[in-house]
Design a protein around this motif. Structure first.
Motif, short mmCIF file in Angstrom:
data_model
loop_
_atom_site.label_atom_id
_atom_site.label_comp_id
_atom_site.label_asym_id
_atom_site.label_seq_id
_atom_site.Cartn_x
_atom_site.Cartn_y
_atom_site.Cartn_z
N VAL A 71 0.88 -1.06 0.00
CA VAL A 71 0.13 -0.15 0.05
C VAL A 71 1.02 1.55 0.11
O VAL A 71 1.79 1.52 0.96
N GLN A 72 0.75 2.02 -1.02
CA GLN A 72 1.43 3.34 -1.14
C GLN A 72 0.69 4.61 -0.17
O GLN A 72 -0.49 4.66 -0.31
N PRO A 73 1.48 5.08 0.32
CA PRO A 73 1.05 6.56 1.25
C PRO A 73 0.62 7.58 0.42
O PRO A 73 1.19 8.46 0.51
N PRO A 110 -7.21 -6.55 0.83
CA PRO A 110 -7.13 -5.38 1.56
C PRO A 110 -6.37 -4.31 1.04
O PRO A 110 -6.59 -3.31 1.39
N ALA A 111 -5.25 -4.42 0.06
CA ALA A 111 -4.46 -3.34 -0.38
C ALA A 111 -5.32 -2.64 -1.28
O ALA A 111 -4.89 -1.45 -1.31
N ILE A 112 -6.41 -3.46 -1.98
CA ILE A 112 -7.19 -2.35 -2.81
C ILE A 112 -8.16 -1.69 -1.81
O ILE A 112 -8.29 -0.31 -2.30
N GLN A 169 -7.95 5.71 0.91
CA GLN A 169 -7.19 6.90 0.63
C GLN A 169 -7.57 7.78 -0.33
O GLN A 169 -7.47 8.92 -0.17
N LEU A 170 -8.06 7.25 -1.53
CA LEU A 170 -8.51 8.03 -2.56
C LEU A 170 -9.86 8.75 -1.98
O LEU A 170 -9.81 9.94 -2.52
N ASP A 171 -10.68 8.08 -1.63
CA ASP A 171 -11.94 8.53 -1.23
C ASP A 171 -11.68 9.84 0.03
O ASP A 171 -12.25 10.68 -0.13
#
Length: 276
Positions: free
Chosen positions: A10-12, A155-157, A163-165
């Motif tokens: 997962v990218q921050p 879960p990564a998705i 984060q996008l939301d």
């Protein structure tokens, strides 16, 4: 799937967006600094928003491992798996957004959950920095995302979609952007929609809970069009820039009322009745 591997996948995104967020705030301040109609950057209010936002980032960083563990637990609990393909990303984002709508709605209807959200509505201004006002206790609302974790999506998705939301909600906290084309206003949450949500006007109370899609509000009857100019802040204003007070004043009030409760039923009403 191991927790450490998941965290590496997962990218921050929130951290990557910090320079752009700072630039947008600077531009908004620059373009409105001489505009009496849109000038909404009060120094004390801005400092309070930044202080609350920094505290929220630190708390979320500390609790990230707990979030990862919870999402992995429910992912491993269900026996099915959805493929890591494009339509699953759409499903995950829509699911996250619906959970956000639900959490947001409940936070305005029950006092316990309102205590995790009231901080966000405490400002009497609306600008991009207002988006930083996320309560230090808002993490409790993570339980509302359990349904998405049980869909069998990696879960990564779901974490990336979350984060996008969250990032989407940044740009809708502004008075600078007017109404957008009709099709955009019909599908997505826009600054116009969110100005309504932050308004304390009687016609605007408990309206427009959506975070990315305004379709949930249209579907569930909580939509209101921006008509009159919003009056921002709480119906009972909090006249303080103290970040500790802004985060915990409602929790203190709840505790005070609970100490006076004379029955379990009364205590339950205090906790889960409508905000006072």
């Amino acid at each position: 799937m191991k927790q450490q591997s998941f965290e590496q996948d997962v990218q921050p995104l929130l951290l990557y967006a910090v320079p752009l967020i700072a630039l947008c705030i600077l531009l908004e301040w620059w373009f409105t600094r001489h505009d009496d109609h849109h000038r909404s950057y009060d120094p004390g209010d801005f400092k309070a928003s930044v202080g609350i936002g920094l505290g929220s980032l630190i708390i979320n960083g500390i609790l990230k491992a707990a979030t990862v563990a919870m999402s992995l637990f429910f992912y491993e609990l269900v026996p099915w798996r959805l493929p890591n393909t494009w339509w699953v990303w759409i499903l995950a984002y829509a699911g996250i957004d619906l959970c956000n709508y639900t959490a947001h709605y409940v936070a305005h209807k029950q006092r316990f959950w309102w205590a995790t959200h009231v901080t966000h509505h405490s400002s009497e201004h609306l600008n991009l920095s207002t988006s930083f006002r996320n309560s230090w206790t808002q993490y409790l609302k993570i339980v509302f995302f359990i349904p998405v974790w049980c869909l069998g999506i990696h879960p990564a998705i779901t974490f990336t979609c979350y984060q996008l939301d969250l990032l989407y909600q940044f740009w809708i906290h502004t008075e600078v952007i007017g109404k957008l084309p009709r099709w955009v206003e019909f599908i997505f949450v826009t600054p116009s929609h969110h100005r309504v949500h932050h308004g304390s006007n009687a016609a605007y109370l408990d309206k427009n809970f959506g975070t990315t899609f305004i379709l949930w509000d249209r579907l569930f009857g909580t939509f209101a069009e921006e008509a009159e100019k919003p009056v921002y802040g709480l119906t009972k204003p909090v006249e303080s820039f103290d970040v500790i007070y802004l985060n915990f004043h409602e929790w203190v009030a709840i505790w005070r009322d609970l100490r006076r409760a004379t029955s379990v039923r009364q205590a339950w009403t205090i906790l889960f009745g409508p905000p006072t």
